[in-house]
Design an enzyme around this catalytic site. Structure first.
Site, PDB file in Angstrom:
ATOM      1  N   ALA A  65       0.853  -1.181   0.000  1.00 34.92           N
ATOM      2  CA  ALA A  65       0.000   0.000   0.000  1.00 34.92           C
ATOM      3  C   ALA A  65       0.896   1.241   0.000  1.00 34.92           C
ATOM      4  O   ALA A  65       2.097   1.156   0.243  1.00 34.92           O
ATOM      5  CB  ALA A  65      -0.918   0.000   1.216  1.00 34.92           C
ATOM      6  N   GLU A 111      -2.268  -8.917  -0.201  1.00 34.01           N
ATOM      7  CA  GLU A 111      -3.646  -9.107   0.234  1.00 34.01           C
ATOM      8  C   GLU A 111      -4.615  -9.042  -0.942  1.00 34.01           C
ATOM      9  O   GLU A 111      -5.628  -9.760  -0.965  1.00 34.01           O
ATOM     10  CB  GLU A 111      -3.991  -8.069   1.288  1.00 34.01           C
ATOM     11  CG  GLU A 111      -3.249  -8.320   2.599  1.00 34.01           C
ATOM     12  CD  GLU A 111      -3.560  -7.311   3.675  1.00 34.01           C
ATOM     13  OE1 GLU A 111      -4.028  -7.725   4.745  1.00 34.01           O
ATOM     14  OE2 GLU A 111      -3.321  -6.104   3.436  1.00 34.01           O
ATOM     15  N   GLU A 131       4.047  -5.721   7.298  1.00 35.13           N
ATOM     16  CA  GLU A 131       3.392  -4.636   8.022  1.00 35.13           C
ATOM     17  C   GLU A 131       3.887  -4.439   9.452  1.00 35.13           C
ATOM     18  O   GLU A 131       4.053  -3.277   9.888  1.00 35.13           O
ATOM     19  CB  GLU A 131       1.865  -4.841   8.005  1.00 35.13           C
ATOM     20  CG  GLU A 131       1.196  -4.534   6.676  1.00 35.13           C
ATOM     21  CD  GLU A 131       1.109  -5.729   5.747  1.00 35.13           C
ATOM     22  OE1 GLU A 131       0.318  -5.676   4.797  1.00 35.13           O
ATOM     23  OE2 GLU A 131       1.864  -6.719   5.965  1.00 35.13           O
TER      24      GLU A 131
END
Length: 247
Positions: A65, A111, A131
């Protein structure tokens, strides 16, 4: 015809939609604009169900992300589930979805791949969820989807210990269906979609619903089969099979 919004290249076909993540300056990192545009793709596929192929441009699927955006998100944004709601929507699309992964699929990129029904990979594919190293968790499905895909032990190795799964690992563990040379990856993904496209669309749709239903129950199978047994497509296909026209 090929075209699309700024973070995606969209190839809209009669029986499928091909989405290429395209943010070369950020290794296709998933940002707010891409999320909005992927929601638009989902809306179109919910309105007119077709197969979906997701891939990345430039030898990378999606390297996570957008960290700059994540840095500025707080509690309220987390509770909105900005990424998780999108990936759940992709997972619930009516017809099968395929991720063709070349290069890095990390963090949110991993994901997104986990949310698809099937995955193909090039030898350069790398899956991982780093993460916790950024002080957060993989909160868009990895903590439970990855466990379902590869088992709890391997999932914890990835999620807690930072293990990255290369293409061979991913194939051996069942995360990907096949490892294909990068130059043939999209061709093989389309061949897979071609094979699925030969099946009855309602049969595919109900099979996916039943396969994804939590717990499973014979009544669910019976109800789905009852719908299919009354369909014209079932009768046409079985008539053709009995006449020798379909193997």
């Amino acid at each position: 015809m090929t075209g699309g919004p700024s973070t995606l290249v969209i190839d809209d076909r009669d029986d499928r939609v091909v989405v290429t993540l395209c943010r070369p300056e950020a290794r296709n990192a998933i940002n707010a604009a891409m999320i909005r545009e992927l929601h638009d793709v989902c809306a179109g596929l919910e309105e007119r169900p077709r197969l979906l192929l997701v891939t990345g441009d430039g030898g990378t699927f999606a390297a996570g992300a957008d960290i700059g955006e994540l840095r500025d998100r707080g509690r309220d944004q987390a509770l909105r589930g900005i990424n998780s709601r999108l990936f759940d929507r992709i997972a619930r699309l009516p017809l099968p979805t395929v991720a063709a992964v070349d290069g890095y699929a990390l963090g949110g990129g991993a994901e997104l791949a986990y949310a698809c029904d099937l995955r193909l990979a090039s030898p350069a594919a790398i899956f991982g969820n780093p993460e916790p190293g950024l002080g957060i968790l993989a909160a868009a499905g990895a903590c439970w989807r990855l466990r379902e895909l590869v088992g709890a032990s391997v999932a914890k190795q990835v999620l807690l210990a930072g293990r990255r799964l290369d293409a061979d690992d991913a194939y051996r563990l069942g995360l990907v269906a096949e490892v294909v040379p990068a130059g043939d990856l999209l061709k093989r993904a389309h061949a897979l979609l071609d094979r699925m496209a030969q099946s009855g669309p309602l049969a595919l749709r109900l099979t996916k619903l039943v396969a994804d239903a939590p717990g499973g129950h014979p009544v669910t199978d019976d109800l789905a089969q009852a719908i299919l047994f009354e369909s014209a497509d079932k009768r046409d296909r079985m008539d053709a099979f009995l006449a020798g026209g379909r193997s």
